[in-house]
Write an enzyme that holds these catalytic residues in place. Sequence first.
Site, PDB file in Angstrom:
ATOM      1  N   CYS A   1       4.647  -4.998  -9.103  1.00 11.57           N
ATOM      2  CA  CYS A   1       4.032  -3.763  -8.616  1.00 11.57           C
ATOM      3  C   CYS A   1       4.801  -2.643  -9.299  1.00 11.57           C
ATOM      4  O   CYS A   1       5.940  -2.367  -8.939  1.00 11.57           O
ATOM      5  CB  CYS A   1       4.146  -3.630  -7.100  1.00 11.57           C
ATOM      6  SG  CYS A   1       3.631  -1.993  -6.523  1.00 11.57           S
TER       7      CYS A   1
ATOM      8  N   CYS B   1       5.486   0.652  -6.804  1.00  9.36           N
ATOM      9  CA  CYS B   1       6.468   0.571  -5.713  1.00  9.36           C
ATOM     10  C   CYS B   1       6.912  -0.874  -5.572  1.00  9.36           C
ATOM     11  O   CYS B   1       7.636  -1.365  -6.426  1.00  9.36           O
ATOM     12  CB  CYS B   1       5.926   1.155  -4.413  1.00  9.36           C
ATOM     13  SG  CYS B   1       4.252   0.677  -3.973  1.00  9.36           S
ATOM     14  N   SER B   2       6.479  -1.567  -4.524  1.00 13.12           N
ATOM     15  CA  SER B   2       6.940  -2.948  -4.370  1.00 13.12           C
ATOM     16  C   SER B   2       5.905  -3.785  -3.624  1.00 13.12           C
ATOM     17  O   SER B   2       6.265  -4.645  -2.826  1.00 13.12           O
ATOM     18  CB  SER B   2       8.276  -2.972  -3.635  1.00 13.12           C
ATOM     19  OG  SER B   2       8.150  -2.295  -2.405  1.00 13.12           O
ATOM     20  N   CYS B   3       4.608  -3.538  -3.854  1.00 11.01           N
ATOM     21  CA  CYS B   3       3.547  -4.297  -3.185  1.00 11.01           C
ATOM     22  C   CYS B   3       3.710  -5.788  -3.470  1.00 11.01           C
ATOM     23  O   CYS B   3       3.956  -6.184  -4.611  1.00 11.01           O
ATOM     24  CB  CYS B   3       2.181  -3.808  -3.647  1.00 11.01           C
ATOM     25  SG  CYS B   3       1.897  -2.096  -3.187  1.00 11.01           S
TER      26      CYS B   3
END
Lengths: 196, 88
Positions: A104, A107-109
Amino acid sequence: MSDDHDDSPIAARVRELEAILEEKGLLDAQELDRALEAWTHRASPANGFRVVARAWVDDGFRARLLQDANAALPEIGLSMGGGLQPQQLHVVENTERVHNVIVCTLCSCYPIALLGPSPTWYKSPAYRSKVVSHPREVLAQFGLTLPETTEIQVWDANAESRYLVLPRRPENTEHLTEDELTKMVTRNGLIGTAAV
Amino acid sequence: MSERYRIGDRVRTSDVDPDHHTRLPHYARGKRGTVLDRDGVHPLADLRAQGIVQEQEVYLVRFTAQELFGQGDHSVTLSLWEDYLSDE
């Protein structure tokens, strides 16, 4: 403004929001903790391992999983629900010709329901920026050297969908049971930074 | 709601860098790709961040590394709202 979310300012903002919501009586102090605990208790990489092992032993399940993962997961008692909204999942299959890897960049999906909380490196700017432009080098740093002939497909979970890699079943495992196969799968294998 | 693009269509992403929230990453701006599949209908992230819910088609769009970075032999696939796309 699609730049990094710096952890500390956002964490501070969340704390302030929580405090205001509690002050106004909109949020019970324990409510959020209870919801998060219940959610993280169910969310574990063991779920992802079960998905893969079933797909390895059951061709019908594998086909349904690749076609519509959200519809196939309930067959083994799993779902992408539990968060604020059910997430759309795509399962991408590694083959002799193609290797998939997930990131991602914004961000950090991450498919938390199936993999638990994401590892620190997954959230690092170094991984997020480099795996899209230089996946072969990044995978080599993880100890995964792919043949030049293997096509690498990177999936950026930049919006609503989440991804899970279906690794290739290791050779000489025909005699293993589904339970035993479950133990062979690794979390990094489901992100695509390891072979299994 | 009917979708503007079909699987296999060639599209170009917006090259605008908005001053509001967006889910179109910098590296994929102003780039040409191919629609791989539909990816559901979801509220446009840019507007939702401003409190406005506008459901819109999302597409899985695949780009070559050459197009994105000028080098590499891999591909990168992103989920892109219809607003981010125009005809090639």
